[in-house]
Design an enzyme around this catalytic site. Structure first.
Site, mmCIF file in Angstrom:
data_model
loop_
_atom_site.group_PDB
_atom_site.id
_atom_site.type_symbol
_atom_site.label_atom_id
_atom_site.label_comp_id
_atom_site.label_asym_id
_atom_site.label_seq_id
_atom_site.Cartn_x
_atom_site.Cartn_y
_atom_site.Cartn_z
ATOM 1 N N ASP A 223 23.081 23.284 33.567
ATOM 2 C CA ASP A 223 21.686 22.853 33.522
ATOM 3 C C ASP A 223 21.540 21.598 32.664
ATOM 4 O O ASP A 223 22.168 21.470 31.607
ATOM 5 C CB ASP A 223 20.842 23.991 32.940
ATOM 6 C CG ASP A 223 19.355 23.723 33.017
ATOM 7 O OD1 ASP A 223 18.847 23.537 34.134
ATOM 8 O OD2 ASP A 223 18.700 23.720 31.961
ATOM 9 N N GLU A 274 42.371 25.477 32.258
ATOM 10 C CA GLU A 274 43.151 26.633 31.815
ATOM 11 C C GLU A 274 42.956 27.830 32.764
ATOM 12 O O GLU A 274 43.705 28.811 32.675
ATOM 13 C CB GLU A 274 42.731 27.038 30.401
ATOM 14 C CG GLU A 274 42.952 25.953 29.350
ATOM 15 C CD GLU A 274 42.358 26.347 28.004
ATOM 16 O OE1 GLU A 274 42.131 27.568 27.799
ATOM 17 O OE2 GLU A 274 42.106 25.454 27.186
#
Length: 548
Positions: A223, A274
């Site tokens: 957002d 990751e």
């Protein structure tokens, strides 16, 4: 090859999405580049416990519907504990679930269920501001010299606000604390802006990302990704608050799009790296599309949403410019375009495009256009039903835009009314005999119910399902290369990929257009399309997919 017309509601099978079997396979599968992502406004999707509010249990029960529809992923609007001032975008705890929606185990179960159906789950994250009930802000109010105060933007007491910045929801962007200080909120006063120059803020959000990624989510919609950093000197904006049609520009130079924000997305990208197969998509509301595209450079967000189509009127020049400029801007940074035609902040397509039968026909045609374009497509819940904007009574409205403007601005409640699942009095949103929905559903919406449209082969719902199935079968759609052209009131997007070319042709005029065709008509958005010889007669406000 002679042209073959295919009815919009013809039966279509779902192509099962294969979930990556290993991290290596996930890393080699950038699913997000061409995914169709279904946006779930959680509060309005499905109520599982009968309290009139959509929740995670209700969403889990409707996952088979999304798999049947044929989307690739779902993005869920905020599910966190919230102060309730802005539909969940005022977050109290980023690593928890609001009890109205369930708990963390419900998110884990949702992810597991979705995975079994070949669907991915993307969460919403809100890094620009917190709730005023967040423990940090409460501590900052209690102790102006405590460490939490540096995590927000405070200014000493004075007669006037520190600068001329305005809230997007109306009024000044500064409010007073009980002790007379000023604090910054570019949205509602209950949403104080975080100070990203304090390293603790960045560290805490990286923990939040890992918390949810460890639970199997496939990424985040970010957002206000163009926010976070503000001018360090809190200097006045050079102009009044007057964003252009397509977003913020130079008049908001001190509040948005500060250069430091790009370092945040580089750090977040490294976190996602990751977790192979995960992604970040940013809400970037800037007028300059080249600036929007910079957020999707290879080491930043995977995607930044392109709102040009969402904010364009129904016209050939406007749509052609929106598509062409986005392809050019994102192409320069090597990123796919993330196309949007509807969301929780904008009036429904049917109403924006004229309402009634005209608006519905245009929304159907726009759906084929959206799903033909190269890149990913974001579909807002209910758009696949052809829902119009709901007229919510003033006394039932909840949006702070409506409330803070004393009703002068309608706000966003009309596009957030709960989904109609069946034609009963409660439209199947809640279990039978439950409380009424949190926003009233117009009685006329029963005609749009999922249960009715699944039985109607010519419905908007079947058009979306058919389009998603055809898109999955033709690499030219979604994953190909595209060029856009116009001829009078006819817009053509030519998509090439997998050794084939598919054209999406949209007649945006008032007269039937004759379109040359060399091959198969894959799909039409509405009735009345004829294929005389080597051409197709395309009625007004209708789209067709042609395989050349």
């Amino acid at each position: 090859m002679s042209a073959r017309l295919v009815a919009a509601g013809a039966a279509a099978g779902r192509q099962q999405v294969a979930w990556p079997s290993s991290p290596a396979q996930a890393a080699e599968d950038p699913w997000w580049r061409s995914a169709v992502v279904y946006q779930v406004y959680l509060r309005s999707f499905a109520d599982g416990n009968g309290d009139g509010i959509g929740d995670l249990a209700g969403l889990r029960s409707r996952l088979p519907y999304l798999a049947w529809l044929g989307v690739d992923a779902l993005w869920i609007n905020p599910h966190y504990p919230s102060g309730g001032a802005d539909g969940g975008y005022d977050v109290v705890d980023y690593r928890a679930v609001d009890p109205e929606y369930g708990d963390v185990s419900d998110v884990e179960a949702l992810v597991a269920d979705a995975r079994q159906l070949g669907l991915r789950v993307v969460l919403d994250v809100v890094p620009n501001h917190t709730s005023d009930r967040h423990p940090w802000f409460q501590a900052a109010l209690a102790d102006p010299d405590g460490p939490e105060a540096s995590r927000y933007h405070f200014a000493p007491p004075s007669e006037e606000p520190p600068n001329n910045w305005r809230s997007l929801f109306g009024g000044p962007a500064w409010s007073r604390t009980p002790d007379g200080r000023w604090y910054l909120h570019l949205f509602a006063p209950e949403q104080p802006d975080l100070n990203w120059r304090d390293p603790v803020v960045a560290e805490d959000f990286e923990r939040t990302l890992r918390f949810w990624l460890d639970r199997g989510v496939s990424g985040f919609r970010v957002d206000v990704a163009y926010g976070l950093y503000k001018d360090a000197g809190l200097r006045d904006n050079p102009g009044s608050y007057s964003p252009t049609l397509f977003g913020h520009g130079p008049e908001q130079a001190m509040t948005w799009n500060q250069p430091e924000v790009h370092d945040v997305w580089r750090r977040w990208r490294s976190v996602c790296d990751e977790y192979p197969g995960t992604m970040l998509v940013g809400e970037v509301c800037l007028a300059d599309l080249d600036e929007v595209a910079l957020y999707s450079r290879p080491d930043e967000l995977h995607q930044s949403l392109s709102f040009r189509l969402l904010k364009s009127p129904w016209s050939t020049p406007a749509f052609a410019e929106a598509i062409g400029s986005a392809l050019d801007a994102f192409g320069r940074v090597g990123a796919p375009v993330s196309w949007v035609l509807g969301n929780h902040d904008k009036d429904r397509m049917v109403s924006r495009f004229g309402g009634g039968e005209t608006g519905l026909a245009r929304a159907r045609a726009a759906a084929l256009l959206l799903l033909s374009l190269p890149g990913s497509a974001y579909v807002y819940a209910g758009d696949e039903l052809g829902l119009p904007q709901a007229d919510v009574p003033a006394e039932a409205r909840r949006d702070p835009i409506f409330l803070r403007s004393n009703g002068e601005r309608a706000g966003r409640d009309g596009c957030r009314v709960p989904m109609p699942w069946n034609a009963s009095a409660g439209v199947g949103f809640s279990p039978a005999g439950a409380a009424g929905p949190w926003l009233p559903v117009p009685p006329s919406w029963r005609q749009h119910a999922v249960s009715r449209q699944t039985r109607n082969s010519g419905s908007v719902l079947h058009l979306y399902r058919q389009a998603l199935a055809v898109r999955a079968e033709h690499p030219a759609l979604g994953t190909g290369e595209a060029t856009v052209s116009t001829r009078g009131d006819v817009l053509t997007v030519r998509c090439t990929g997998g050794g084939r070319t598919v054209r999406c042709v949209v007649n945006m005029g008032t007269d039937t257009a004759l379109v040359r065709s060399r091959g198969e008509v894959l799909l039409t958005s509405g009735p009345g399309v004829h294929a005389p010889g080597r051409s197709v007669a395309l009625p007004p406000d209708t789209a067709v997919w042609l395989a050349d």
